[in-house]
Design an enzyme around this catalytic site. Structure first.
Site: not given
Length: 327
Positions: A150, A194, A201, A287
């Site tokens: 990617y 995420a 979840k 990051r």
């Protein structure tokens, strides 16, 4: 160039759908939305917008998509979160056909401005091995060692945009997106990122009565997350600017994945038992976006707090799940 037509490639996706909506809100009369997905799989479909289902990896489809276009936003790519891009490297690389054929079609259609959505995955992974993060500056992409698959496609496509500007005079602009999130996006099925995955979840746990949550990695990975409204504003500002080289477009609010879970638990009003999966895809260890350059050149940076954006995102995903819808 025969009109003020704006084309959004990837308009059936998360960012593209929001961009079309924003252009309509601003009063843009001529907007064409293009995506490979059937219309019933688009995250948002807008009335009063010419919508086309086309495979933009094919040159003839790009010619059709850009006929009469003045401005092009290329948000089209075969992509998803780490669970997808780590296991679909060839599919991610094939997105190079989309940008290449769109650039050729843009040259031939005399397009005036062309935006390419790059990614922080274009940055050298050696700069992202520690959770004790030094924010990434634009020059950190070279020497090149991006996210496999990617990230290499993004870096190569940035170069394509540069050379089409230099050789053919197309005014190309590029932003390196850092983890965009918000409502009207995917939250299950394997492509989710995420913020949406953690919302799903937590909501699953709340609806089922279970009190466990699985977290990929050790939860100490660090990231910044940019809310969709900041992404839309920055994208359009960069397109209309004189910024020729790729520039960061991301929040500088750094959090660990554990802190992201804390935020969602707080919104949901519950605490969960955390189970960590060290074998799951987790991406780089750390990051963040260095926003020095965008502050200098635009006098602005993404600033919507993560807690505020996650509240809106959580509420939307919750409503979808209660209604039994999956995206």
């Amino acid at each position: 160039m025969s009109s003020n037509l704006t084309v959004v490639a990837g308009a059936g996706g998360f960012i593209g759908g929001h961009l079309v909506a924003d252009l309509k809100r601003q009063g843009h009369a001529l907007v064409r939305a293009v995506d490979i997905k059937p219309f019933d799989q688009w995250y948002q479909v807008h009335e009063g917008v010419e919508s086309l289902q086309l495979d933009l990896s094919l040159r003839e489809s790009c010619v059709t998509a850009l006929k009469g276009a003045s401005i092009v936003y290329n948000l089209a790519a075969d992509m998803g979160g780490m669970g997808f891009i780590e296991s679909h490297k060839a599919d991610c690389m094939l997105s190079v056909l989309i940008n290449t054929h769109l650039l050729v079609a843009a040259r031939d259609a005399d397009v005036s401005r062309y935006f390419y959505s790059s990614s922080a995955c274009a940055y050298n992974i050696d700069k992202q091995r520690s959770t004790d993060v030094v924010p990434l500056k634009e020059e950190d992409a070279y020497p090149a060692m991006p996210e496999d698959g990617y990230g290499w496609e993004k870096l190569f496509s940035e170069r394509m945009c540069r050379h089409f500007r230099e050789d053919y005079g197309i005014q190309t602009r590029m932003a390196r997106y850092h983890n965009v999130y918000g409502p009207h996006g995917t939250f299950d099925g394997g492509r989710e990122k995420a913020p949406a995955a953690i919302c799903r979840k937590v909501i699953d746990a709340k609806m089922s009565g279970q009190r466990d949550i699985e977290i990929w990695g050790d939860g100490r990975q660090t990231r910044s997350f940019m809310y969709i409204d900041d992404c839309l504003h920055g994208t359009q500002r960069i397109l209309s600017s004189d910024i020729l080289d790729p520039i960061n477009l991301g929040s500088s609010e750094l959090v660990t994945i554990n802190q992201l879970v804390d935020i969602v638990e707080e919104i949901a009003g519950m605490k969960l038992n955390r189970r960590y999966d060290p074998t799951a895809p987790k991406g780089v260890n750390g990051r963040n976006s260095d926003n020095t350059l965008i502050q200098k050149l635009l006098g602005w940076e993404p600033s919507i707090p993560l807690r505020v954006g996650m509240e809106t995102t959580y509420r939307w995903i919750h409503d979808q799940m209660v209604a039994g819808r999956r995206l």
